[in-house]
Design a protein around this motif. Structure first.
Motif, PDB file in Angstrom:
ATOM      1  N   LYS A  22       0.956  -1.252  -0.034  1.00 15.95           N
ATOM      2  CA  LYS A  22      -0.203  -0.043   0.333  1.00 15.95           C
ATOM      3  C   LYS A  22       0.894   1.283  -0.242  1.00 15.95           C
ATOM      4  O   LYS A  22       0.505   2.175  -1.042  1.00 15.95           O
ATOM      5  CB  LYS A  22      -0.837  -0.011   0.865  1.00 15.95           C
ATOM      6  N   ASP A  23       1.851   0.933   0.800  1.00 16.88           N
ATOM      7  CA  ASP A  23       2.787   2.315   1.258  1.00 16.88           C
ATOM      8  C   ASP A  23       3.616   2.963  -0.327  1.00 16.88           C
ATOM      9  O   ASP A  23       3.694   3.738  -1.107  1.00 16.88           O
ATOM     10  CB  ASP A  23       4.191   2.236   2.031  1.00 16.88           C
ATOM     11  N   ALA A  24       4.295   0.835  -1.108  1.00 20.32           N
ATOM     12  CA  ALA A  24       4.583   1.484  -2.653  1.00 20.32           C
ATOM     13  C   ALA A  24       3.277   2.634  -3.552  1.00 20.32           C
ATOM     14  O   ALA A  24       4.298   2.661  -4.248  1.00 20.32           O
ATOM     15  CB  ALA A  24       5.558  -0.244  -2.897  1.00 20.32           C
ATOM     16  N   ALA A  25       2.470   1.883  -3.117  1.00 20.28           N
ATOM     17  CA  ALA A  25       1.055   2.639  -4.096  1.00 20.28           C
ATOM     18  C   ALA A  25       0.923   3.540  -3.891  1.00 20.28           C
ATOM     19  O   ALA A  25       1.261   4.890  -5.032  1.00 20.28           O
ATOM     20  CB  ALA A  25       0.387   1.879  -4.029  1.00 20.28           C
ATOM     21  N   GLN A  26       1.199   3.976  -2.804  1.00 15.34           N
ATOM     22  CA  GLN A  26       0.714   5.849  -2.653  1.00 15.34           C
ATOM     23  C   GLN A  26       2.411   7.010  -2.429  1.00 15.34           C
ATOM     24  O   GLN A  26       1.941   7.837  -2.950  1.00 15.34           O
ATOM     25  CB  GLN A  26       1.299   5.717  -1.076  1.00 15.34           C
ATOM     26  N   LEU A  27       3.710   5.282  -3.583  1.00 12.18           N
ATOM     27  CA  LEU A  27       5.034   6.228  -3.159  1.00 12.18           C
ATOM     28  C   LEU A  27       4.878   6.553  -5.060  1.00 12.18           C
ATOM     29  O   LEU A  27       5.647   7.360  -5.533  1.00 12.18           O
ATOM     30  CB  LEU A  27       5.973   5.634  -2.574  1.00 12.18           C
ATOM     31  N   GLY A  28       4.427   6.318  -5.756  1.00 14.89           N
ATOM     32  CA  GLY A  28       3.676   5.941  -7.352  1.00 14.89           C
ATOM     33  C   GLY A  28       4.921   5.260  -7.100  1.00 14.89           C
ATOM     34  O   GLY A  28       5.763   5.069  -8.343  1.00 14.89           O
ATOM     35  N   ILE A  29       5.491   4.164  -6.898  1.00 15.79           N
ATOM     36  CA  ILE A  29       5.933   2.931  -7.938  1.00 15.79           C
ATOM     37  C   ILE A  29       5.674   2.302  -8.839  1.00 15.79           C
ATOM     38  O   ILE A  29       4.559   1.401  -8.923  1.00 15.79           O
ATOM     39  CB  ILE A  29       6.605   1.732  -6.462  1.00 15.79           C
ATOM     40  N   GLN A  30       6.557   1.679 -10.162  1.00 13.59           N
ATOM     41  CA  GLN A  30       6.006   1.699 -10.743  1.00 13.59           C
ATOM     42  C   GLN A  30       5.972  -0.196 -10.409  1.00 13.59           C
ATOM     43  O   GLN A  30       5.569  -0.774 -11.607  1.00 13.59           O
ATOM     44  CB  GLN A  30       6.082   2.298 -11.774  1.00 13.59           C
ATOM     45  N   THR A  31       7.623  -0.171 -10.903  1.00 15.48           N
ATOM     46  CA  THR A  31       7.925  -1.766 -10.919  1.00 15.48           C
ATOM     47  C   THR A  31       9.016  -1.987  -9.025  1.00 15.48           C
ATOM     48  O   THR A  31       9.465  -0.771  -8.991  1.00 15.48           O
ATOM     49  CB  THR A  31       9.438  -1.780 -11.560  1.00 15.48           C
ATOM     50  N   VAL A  32       8.334  -3.143  -9.077  1.00 17.32           N
ATOM     51  CA  VAL A  32       8.731  -3.806  -7.982  1.00 17.32           C
ATOM     52  C   VAL A  32      10.288  -4.857  -8.354  1.00 17.32           C
ATOM     53  O   VAL A  32       9.513  -5.684  -9.112  1.00 17.32           O
ATOM     54  CB  VAL A  32       7.834  -4.489  -6.656  1.00 17.32           C
ATOM     55  N   GLU A  57      -2.668  -2.913  -4.698  1.00 18.54           N
ATOM     56  CA  GLU A  57      -2.109  -2.117  -5.584  1.00 18.54           C
ATOM     57  C   GLU A  57      -2.324  -0.911  -6.472  1.00 18.54           C
ATOM     58  O   GLU A  57      -2.092  -0.045  -6.646  1.00 18.54           O
ATOM     59  CB  GLU A  57      -1.684  -1.392  -4.172  1.00 18.54           C
ATOM     60  N   GLY A  58      -2.232  -1.912  -7.850  1.00 18.22           N
ATOM     61  CA  GLY A  58      -2.450  -1.624  -8.766  1.00 18.22           C
ATOM     62  C   GLY A  58      -0.386  -1.341  -9.484  1.00 18.22           C
ATOM     63  O   GLY A  58      -0.531  -1.178  -9.920  1.00 18.22           O
ATOM     64  N   ILE A  59       0.282  -1.906  -8.562  1.00 15.53           N
ATOM     65  CA  ILE A  59       1.135  -2.173  -9.522  1.00 15.53           C
ATOM     66  C   ILE A  59       1.504  -3.525  -9.495  1.00 15.53           C
ATOM     67  O   ILE A  59       1.841  -4.815  -9.134  1.00 15.53           O
ATOM     68  CB  ILE A  59       2.572  -2.469  -8.078  1.00 15.53           C
ATOM     69  N   THR A  60       2.050  -3.807 -10.894  1.00 19.32           N
ATOM     70  CA  THR A  60       1.742  -5.402 -11.723  1.00 19.32           C
ATOM     71  C   THR A  60       3.477  -5.518 -12.365  1.00 19.32           C
ATOM     72  O   THR A  60       3.031  -6.513 -12.885  1.00 19.32           O
ATOM     73  CB  THR A  60       0.771  -5.134 -13.063  1.00 19.32           C
ATOM     74  N   SER A  61       3.795  -4.305 -12.115  1.00 16.84           N
ATOM     75  CA  SER A  61       4.975  -4.871 -13.290  1.00 16.84           C
ATOM     76  C   SER A  61       5.942  -5.493 -11.482  1.00 16.84           C
ATOM     77  O   SER A  61       6.978  -4.522 -11.259  1.00 16.84           O
ATOM     78  CB  SER A  61       6.412  -3.489 -13.756  1.00 16.84           C
ATOM     79  N   PHE A  62       7.085  -6.658 -11.920  1.00 16.83           N
ATOM     80  CA  PHE A  62       6.972  -7.513 -11.418  1.00 16.83           C
ATOM     81  C   PHE A  62       8.307  -8.006 -11.562  1.00 16.83           C
ATOM     82  O   PHE A  62       7.779  -8.955 -12.538  1.00 16.83           O
ATOM     83  CB  PHE A  62       6.202  -7.778  -9.488  1.00 16.83           C
ATOM     84  N   LYS A  63       9.618  -8.109 -10.816  1.00 12.45           N
ATOM     85  CA  LYS A  63      10.606  -8.922 -11.445  1.00 12.45           C
ATOM     86  C   LYS A  63      11.334  -9.632 -10.389  1.00 12.45           C
ATOM     87  O   LYS A  63      11.778  -9.051  -9.315  1.00 12.45           O
ATOM     88  CB  LYS A  63      11.658  -8.125 -11.623  1.00 12.45           C
ATOM     89  N   HIS A  64      12.186 -10.993 -10.330  1.00 10.88           N
ATOM     90  CA  HIS A  64      12.730 -11.842  -9.656  1.00 10.88           C
ATOM     91  C   HIS A  64      13.904 -11.952  -9.765  1.00 10.88           C
ATOM     92  O   HIS A  64      14.172 -12.791 -10.747  1.00 10.88           O
ATOM     93  CB  HIS A  64      11.335 -13.232  -9.244  1.00 10.88           C
ATOM     94  N   GLN A  65      14.717 -11.234  -9.557  1.00 10.96           N
ATOM     95  CA  GLN A  65      15.850 -11.763  -9.317  1.00 10.96           C
ATOM     96  C   GLN A  65      16.689 -12.059  -8.288  1.00 10.96           C
ATOM     97  O   GLN A  65      17.226 -11.379  -7.068  1.00 10.96           O
ATOM     98  CB  GLN A  65      16.944 -10.074  -9.557  1.00 10.96           C
ATOM     99  N   PRO A  66      16.876 -13.478  -7.342  1.00 14.63           N
ATOM    100  CA  PRO A  66      17.376 -13.692  -6.467  1.00 14.63           C
ATOM    101  C   PRO A  66      18.681 -13.541  -6.132  1.00 14.63           C
ATOM    102  O   PRO A  66      19.249 -14.679  -6.617  1.00 14.63           O
ATOM    103  CB  PRO A  66      16.361 -15.130  -6.057  1.00 14.63           C
TER     104      PRO A  66
END
Length: 146
Positions: A22-32, A57-66
């Motif tokens: 939720k906080d990320a969405a409020q910050l305007g984060i586009q990608t995680v 929360e509307g953030i749909t760009s997600f990348k996994h680089q472990p």
């Protein structure tokens, strides 16, 4: 909120929670970007769970680089930079404590002319202590890309 600004377009965080999404969405984060392997710790939310929280929360760009901090390679640094360049900005990268995500950024920065002291200071301002990795950062600085 555990989300801290590392650079103009990059935030870092420890393991994300539903509230962090939720906080990320409020910050305007586009990608995680998740730099944490699934199952690293008992009771750790899976990347799928985190993606669901973010998507809600509307953030749909997600990348996994472990990655694992002591074993970060030059290829990992390049892959992280590629993800950052291709991602919608701003980006939030997270791992267990935020250190791995910060290290991936710092290695690239010192290879492109930022001093190790500046990289460590930027991370410290975001609440991340990179002191244990100073020798590796100094080594990375010797291999300038610019």
């Amino acid at each position: 909120m555990a989300i801290l600004k590392l650079s103009e377009q990059l935030y870092v965080s420890p393991q994300l929670t539903e509230q962090d999404a939720k906080d990320a969405a409020q910050l305007g984060i586009q990608t995680v970007i998740c730099n944490r392997p699934d199952g690293e710790e008992e009771n750790q939310p899976s990347t799928m769970q985190v993606q669901q929280w973010l998507s809600a929360e509307g953030i749909t760009s997600f990348k996994h680089q472990p990655v694992v901090a002591p074993n970060i390679t030059a290829a990992d640094v390049v892959a992280f930079q590629d993800l950052l360049q291709q991602a919608g900005q701003p980006v939030l990268a997270y791992c267990r404590t935020g250190t791995r995500s910060s290290l991936l950024w710092a290695y690239h920065q010192v290879q492109n002319g930022m001093s190790v002291a500046e990289a460590k200071a930027a991370a410290a301002e975001a609440g991340i202590d990179l002191s244990n990795f100073e020798a590796r950062l100094q080594e990375a600085a010797k291999h300038k890309l610019a």
